[in-house]
Enzyme design. Structure first.
Site, short mmCIF file in Angstrom:
data_model
loop_
_atom_site.label_atom_id
_atom_site.label_comp_id
_atom_site.label_asym_id
_atom_site.label_seq_id
_atom_site.Cartn_x
_atom_site.Cartn_y
_atom_site.Cartn_z
N CYS A 81 0.74 -1.19 -0.30
CA CYS A 81 -0.14 0.21 0.20
C CYS A 81 0.92 1.19 0.09
O CYS A 81 0.98 1.38 -0.98
CB CYS A 81 -0.83 -0.40 1.46
SG CYS A 81 -2.73 1.26 0.63
N HIS A 125 -3.32 -5.38 1.61
CA HIS A 125 -2.82 -6.17 2.96
C HIS A 125 -2.99 -7.54 2.89
O HIS A 125 -4.06 -7.68 3.74
CB HIS A 125 -3.92 -4.74 3.27
CG HIS A 125 -3.28 -3.70 3.41
ND1 HIS A 125 -2.16 -3.34 4.07
CD2 HIS A 125 -4.07 -2.79 2.91
CE1 HIS A 125 -2.94 -2.04 3.39
NE2 HIS A 125 -3.46 -1.40 2.90
N GLU A 160 -1.05 -9.14 4.86
CA GLU A 160 -0.73 -9.27 6.62
C GLU A 160 -2.31 -9.11 7.72
O GLU A 160 -2.12 -9.73 8.16
CB GLU A 160 -0.07 -8.36 6.69
CG GLU A 160 -0.71 -6.61 7.30
CD GLU A 160 -0.76 -5.86 5.72
OE1 GLU A 160 -0.68 -4.41 5.87
OE2 GLU A 160 -0.24 -6.26 4.98
#
Length: 233
Positions: free
Chosen positions: A87, A204, A206
């Site tokens: 990002c 994302h 994660e």
């Protein structure tokens, strides 16, 4: 796997990233402040996380790209070290010259925060070996300026060299305008450097590594990095 997660003023995803790295690798990540001039000894992976570094002033990532720590990151990358930018991290890598192109305002000029589908274009990269080529994964996005743009020649070169690793797609893996959430050139969600050791991506991963989140599709990216570093040791 010894990871270093960079921290800039305004970044807000560093702890999400550190948690994902710990869950998958079993090792704590080192948090590296933007004013530091060196990375921890023995670093295997540098991660530039998401957020709004320096409030996105000037351009997203423009100020962070000029922080002292980025000189160390550029040296690390030039020596073949693995670098992941997510990002705002992708924006910083582009502003730093580690990746080509730029991230522009989303085509509809609206912030997008939801799960999206990505197609894994190849799985012979350290950043994709945890997936199958052509696999469709679901991961979240949260950005207002994720529209990847580059001149026509650069986009052709990225595609011709196999440097587009992730594209926005339908749940069935179809690529097209209706599935391109932000208007990115060639539906690009993630690209790698010429040497293949630097990845920038807008979504994302994660945030999709634990069952409690309802999806663990992001786990494959980190698991692939762990496996790559084990075999490379």
């Amino acid at each position: 796997m010894k990871s270093a997660v960079l921290v800039f003023p305004g970044i807000n995803r560093e702890r999400d990233m550190a948690r994902a790295l710990k869950l998958v690798s079993g090792h704590d990540a080192a948090m590296v402040w933007h004013a530091d001039t060196e990375l921890p000894n023995g670093t295997d992976l540098v991660v530039v996380p998401g957020g709004f570094s320096y409030g996105d002033y000037l351009r997203c990532g423009a100020i962070a790209a000029r922080a002292p720590v980025m000189d160390a990151v550029r040296k690390f990358a030039s020596d073949g070290g693995l670098v992941l930018g997510v990002c705002n991290g992708f924006q910083i890598l582009c502003e730093s010259g580690l990746l080509p192109g730029v991230l522009m305002r989303n085509a509809r000029l609206k912030f997008i925060c939801r799960d999206v589908h990505l197609r894994v274009e190849r799985n012979d990269s350290p950043f994709t070996r945890g997936y199958a080529a052509g696999q469709v994964i679901k991961v979240p996005v949260a950005h207002g300026e994720g529209n990847y743009e580059a001149d026509e020649e650069t986009v052709k070169r990225l595609e011709g060299d196999g440097r587009v690793l992730y594209r926005y797609c339908s749940p069935e893996g179809e690529i097209g305008e209706s599935h391109n959430i932000n208007g990115a050139a060639a539906s690009i969600a993630g690209i790698v450097s010429e040497r293949g050791n630097v990845l920038g991506m807008m979504p994302h991963p994660e945030n999709h590594v634990e069952d409690i989140m309802g999806c663990t599709d992001g786990r494959g990216l980190f698991a692939g990095l762990v496996e790559h570093l084990k075999t490379a040791a």
